[in-house]
Design a protein around this motif. Structure first.
Motif, PDB file in Angstrom:
ATOM      1  N   UNK A 121     116.552  15.229  67.558  1.00 21.26           N
ATOM      2  CA  UNK A 121     117.158  13.562  66.868  1.00 21.26           C
ATOM      3  C   UNK A 121     116.699  13.287  67.895  1.00 21.26           C
ATOM      4  N   UNK A 122     115.672  13.198  68.898  1.00 21.56           N
ATOM      5  CA  UNK A 122     114.614  12.288  69.214  1.00 21.56           C
ATOM      6  C   UNK A 122     115.418  11.976  70.729  1.00 21.56           C
ATOM      7  N   UNK A 123     114.555  11.291  71.645  1.00 17.28           N
ATOM      8  CA  UNK A 123     115.346  10.981  73.013  1.00 17.28           C
ATOM      9  C   UNK A 123     116.223   9.920  72.895  1.00 17.28           C
ATOM     10  N   UNK A 124     115.692   9.044  71.523  1.00 16.54           N
ATOM     11  CA  UNK A 124     116.827   7.959  72.346  1.00 16.54           C
ATOM     12  C   UNK A 124     117.490   7.616  71.854  1.00 16.54           C
ATOM     13  N   UNK A 125     118.486   8.377  70.475  1.00 21.33           N
ATOM     14  CA  UNK A 125     119.227   9.114  70.319  1.00 21.33           C
ATOM     15  C   UNK A 125     120.335   9.608  70.795  1.00 21.33           C
ATOM     16  N   UNK A 126     119.423  10.346  71.347  1.00 21.48           N
ATOM     17  CA  UNK A 126     120.408  11.772  72.068  1.00 21.48           C
ATOM     18  C   UNK A 126     120.464  11.260  73.407  1.00 21.48           C
ATOM     19  N   UNK A 137     141.652  11.534  86.832  1.00 19.66           N
ATOM     20  CA  UNK A 137     143.332  11.264  86.423  1.00 19.66           C
ATOM     21  C   UNK A 137     144.088  12.680  85.170  1.00 19.66           C
ATOM     22  N   UNK A 138     142.984  13.174  84.661  1.00 24.06           N
ATOM     23  CA  UNK A 138     143.376  13.959  83.738  1.00 24.06           C
ATOM     24  C   UNK A 138     143.535  15.640  84.363  1.00 24.06           C
ATOM     25  N   UNK A 139     144.403  16.822  83.635  1.00 18.50           N
ATOM     26  CA  UNK A 139     144.503  17.764  84.155  1.00 18.50           C
ATOM     27  C   UNK A 139     143.316  18.568  84.038  1.00 18.50           C
ATOM     28  N   UNK A 140     142.818  19.575  84.369  1.00 18.75           N
ATOM     29  CA  UNK A 140     141.840  20.226  84.250  1.00 18.75           C
ATOM     30  C   UNK A 140     141.252  20.169  82.899  1.00 18.75           C
ATOM     31  N   UNK A 141     142.296  21.326  82.553  1.00 15.45           N
ATOM     32  CA  UNK A 141     142.708  21.865  80.892  1.00 15.45           C
ATOM     33  C   UNK A 141     142.391  20.930  80.202  1.00 15.45           C
ATOM     34  N   UNK A 142     142.425  19.891  80.489  1.00  9.96           N
ATOM     35  CA  UNK A 142     142.583  18.887  79.023  1.00  9.96           C
ATOM     36  C   UNK A 142     141.193  18.152  79.464  1.00  9.96           C
ATOM     37  N   UNK A 143     140.303  18.375  80.398  1.00 13.28           N
ATOM     38  CA  UNK A 143     139.454  17.085  80.607  1.00 13.28           C
ATOM     39  C   UNK A 143     138.515  18.117  78.928  1.00 13.28           C
ATOM     40  N   UNK A 144     137.921  16.275  78.559  1.00  9.29           N
ATOM     41  CA  UNK A 144     136.814  17.254  77.078  1.00  9.29           C
ATOM     42  C   UNK A 144     135.375  16.860  77.803  1.00  9.29           C
ATOM     43  N   UNK A 145     135.622  15.602  78.165  1.00  8.26           N
ATOM     44  CA  UNK A 145     133.955  14.706  78.228  1.00  8.26           C
ATOM     45  C   UNK A 145     132.858  15.337  78.293  1.00  8.26           C
ATOM     46  N   UNK A 146     132.630  16.452  79.693  1.00 10.49           N
ATOM     47  CA  UNK A 146     131.581  17.700  79.942  1.00 10.49           C
ATOM     48  C   UNK A 146     131.704  18.639  78.620  1.00 10.49           C
ATOM     49  N   UNK A 147     132.808  18.973  78.088  1.00  7.40           N
ATOM     50  CA  UNK A 147     131.941  20.080  76.711  1.00  7.40           C
ATOM     51  C   UNK A 147     131.578  18.911  75.594  1.00  7.40           C
ATOM     52  N   UNK A 148     132.471  17.810  75.520  1.00  8.02           N
ATOM     53  CA  UNK A 148     131.689  17.114  74.296  1.00  8.02           C
ATOM     54  C   UNK A 148     130.493  16.648  74.699  1.00  8.02           C
ATOM     55  N   UNK A 149     129.435  16.248  75.477  1.00 13.19           N
ATOM     56  CA  UNK A 149     129.016  16.043  75.993  1.00 13.19           C
ATOM     57  C   UNK A 149     127.526  17.750  75.572  1.00 13.19           C
ATOM     58  N   UNK A 150     128.193  18.758  76.331  1.00 10.99           N
ATOM     59  CA  UNK A 150     126.960  19.760  75.696  1.00 10.99           C
ATOM     60  C   UNK A 150     127.113  19.744  74.875  1.00 10.99           C
ATOM     61  N   UNK A 151     127.709  19.522  73.678  1.00  8.79           N
ATOM     62  CA  UNK A 151     127.800  20.026  73.050  1.00  8.79           C
ATOM     63  C   UNK A 151     126.992  19.135  71.477  1.00  8.79           C
ATOM     64  N   UNK A 152     126.909  17.761  71.682  1.00 14.93           N
ATOM     65  CA  UNK A 152     126.038  16.899  71.005  1.00 14.93           C
ATOM     66  C   UNK A 152     124.698  16.892  71.758  1.00 14.93           C
ATOM     67  N   UNK A 153     124.629  17.436  73.101  1.00 17.83           N
ATOM     68  CA  UNK A 153     123.161  17.783  73.311  1.00 17.83           C
ATOM     69  C   UNK A 153     122.919  18.627  72.759  1.00 17.83           C
ATOM     70  N   UNK A 154     123.561  19.915  73.080  1.00 20.03           N
ATOM     71  CA  UNK A 154     123.031  20.862  71.915  1.00 20.03           C
ATOM     72  C   UNK A 154     122.152  20.074  70.466  1.00 20.03           C
ATOM     73  N   UNK A 155     123.278  19.961  69.603  1.00 22.09           N
ATOM     74  CA  UNK A 155     122.769  19.456  68.218  1.00 22.09           C
ATOM     75  C   UNK A 155     121.620  18.909  68.289  1.00 22.09           C
ATOM     76  N   UNK A 156     121.522  18.140  69.157  1.00 27.12           N
ATOM     77  CA  UNK A 156     120.231  17.023  69.627  1.00 27.12           C
ATOM     78  C   UNK A 156     119.197  17.692  69.883  1.00 27.12           C
ATOM     79  N   UNK A 157     118.847  18.709  70.332  1.00 28.38           N
ATOM     80  CA  UNK A 157     118.066  19.684  70.839  1.00 28.38           C
ATOM     81  C   UNK A 157     117.491  20.624  69.688  1.00 28.38           C
ATOM     82  N   UNK A 158     118.689  20.601  69.168  1.00 24.57           N
ATOM     83  CA  UNK A 158     118.822  21.863  67.943  1.00 24.57           C
ATOM     84  C   UNK A 158     117.828  20.991  66.933  1.00 24.57           C
ATOM     85  N   UNK A 159     118.314  20.156  66.755  1.00 28.38           N
ATOM     86  CA  UNK A 159     117.842  19.186  65.547  1.00 28.38           C
ATOM     87  C   UNK A 159     116.876  17.890  65.655  1.00 28.38           C
TER      88      UNK A 159
END
Length: 450
Positions: free
Chosen positions: A223-228, A199-221
């Protein structure tokens, strides 16, 4: 509402000294799958109970002779498995307290009642009774099985020992199946997220990038499987509470919303939580979604939590969401560049964001490549024609319209690679995949990328 587990049939005993009340209750329940018994007083009710198996008693509080509280207390003593509801048209606190303490009633309902509410309470009482009976049955079964196992242990100890390895193998397989189920739940949330973003124009779609960011943080620091896992699901569905918005509101910058729109905007985290709370594996993620718009200084919403009262995962989700949405034009009227978004986040460290977490997040984003994949020598960046069977995806693969094609962790086979190539040709697109070389292949990542 979640479907209630009810028995196929149930017997209800309705007790009231007023004939019109009994008729009204019977009329209300005539379409329900219940057998109805009627009593005009406590003594008649006890007589019926001794003659018929009854699942639920609904009794008026004030009746001549034996009042409702006394009746329900006697029912509790003699037939504890029978559910009990008190019906009262009087503000009689003493009677109600007596019914609760001595009769241990399930609920009490005031006259005049709401028909739908009464039907629902009856269903809930019977469902609770059904679950309690099932629990007791399972407990009896468990005790019987435990006794049987003790007997076997006394006479067949050697046989038990011989099966230990087999049982352990079965337990390991169940553990593996359970872990796979949890991973599948994460994948399912990402698939649903990709559908939401249509439903959202492609240039305003944010979920995939937010997922990638939190996964990168979880891997870097680490955080553990359950929290990740909870972070990934929360990142995938953080804006599910916006589904009821119209298309214009959905793409409007938050700072440009008018009063009514702003109030609706402030409700979306709590609405998102309420939509997901009925799904047990998503309850922790739903809590992160509820609080991802709280602010470090206590000025956020919906609960105005402050500092470390805000769940850690919610603090991280807010950083990731703000960072991406600032670049998508969903916060301010103008889109910010990656660097400007980081500068703005740094400016509000200690006000909107956890200072320590903000520092780690900015450091992570500064060191990340634009594709949000950490500099991991085991990760290869390849086009579809350089893929080899046995490689494993290190990042979700999304189509150009945002639809999830393959999830992280998927192992590639030759038929799957051929399908990707054919899909590219049909769509007129070219996809770059982030993959890990199989450990047993022997080739280094650098050799595989040549």
């Amino acid at each position: 509402m979640t479907d209630l587990q009810l028995p196929r049939s149930a017997t209800l005993l309705l007790v009231d000294d007023e004939e019109n009340i009994l008729k009204s209750l019977r009329r209300l329940l005539r379409q329900e799958p219940y057998e109805i018994l009627l009593a005009n007083g406590g003594e008649q009710a006890l007589q019926l109970l001794s003659q018929h198996p009854v699942d639920l008693v609904i009794s008026d509080a004030r009746m001549p002779g034996m009042d409702g509280a006394t009746l329900l207390a006697e029912v509790q003593r003699r037939w504890p498995g029978c559910q009990r509801i008190l019906l009262t048209g009087h503000a009689d606190i003493a009677t109600t307290i007596k019914a609760i303490n001595q009769g241990r009633i399930y609920r009490y309902i005031s006259k005049p009642w709401d028909d739908d509410e009464l039907r629902l309470i009856i269903q809930q009482a019977l469902a609770f009774q059904h679950s309690e009976r099932e629990r007791e049955r399972l407990e009896r079964l468990t005790r019987e099985q435990n006794q049987h196992l003790q007997d076997l242990n006394a006479t067949l100890e050697q046989r038990v020992k011989s099966r230990t390895a087999e049982l352990q193998q079965t337990a390991d397989m169940l553990d593996m199946a359970y872990e796979e189920l949890k991973r599948s739940y994460v994948t399912a949330t990402e698939v649903f997220s990709s559908l939401v973003t249509q439903r959202i124009p492609r240039n305003k779609q944010s979920n995939a990038q937010v997922i990638a960011l939190v996964r990168a943080y979880a891997e870097q620091y680490s955080l553990g499987e359950a929290l990740s896992r909870d972070l990934t699901m929360a990142a995938a569905l953080y804006n599910v509470g916006k589904l009821t918005w119209n298309d214009t509101l959905l793409v409007s910058p938050a700072d440009l919303l008018y009063k009514n729109e702003r109030e609706r905007y402030r409700q979306y985290p709590a609405l998102g939580e309420s939509l997901l709370m009925s799904l047990e594996p998503l309850q922790d993620a739903a809590r992160l979604i509820r609080h991802h718009q709280e602010r470090w200084d206590g000025g956020g919403f919906p609960d105005r939590l402050k500092g470390k009262d805000i769940p850690f995962g919610a603090r991280l989700i807010k950083l990731a969401v703000d960072f991406i949405e600032l670049q998508c034009g969903l916060v301010l009227e103008r889109r910010l560049s990656r660097d400007d978004a980081l500068l703005l986040i740094q400016k509000y460290s200690g006000k909107l964001y956890d200072p320590q977490l903000c520092e780690q997040f900015i450091k992570l984003c500064t060191e990340l490549a634009p594709d949000l994949v950490l500099a991991d020598p085991s990760i290869l960046v390849l086009d579809t024609r350089r893929l080899e069977p046995g490689m494993t995806l290190a990042r979700n693969l999304n189509a150009e319209n945002g639809t999830l094609l393959l999830n992280e962790g998927k192992q590639l086979s030759r038929p799957l690679i051929n399908k990707l190539i054919a899909f590219e040709e049909s769509e007129g697109a070219r996809y770059t995949l982030f993959v890990r070389q199989p450990a047993e292949a022997g080739a280094t990542p650098q050799e595989a990328a040549r």
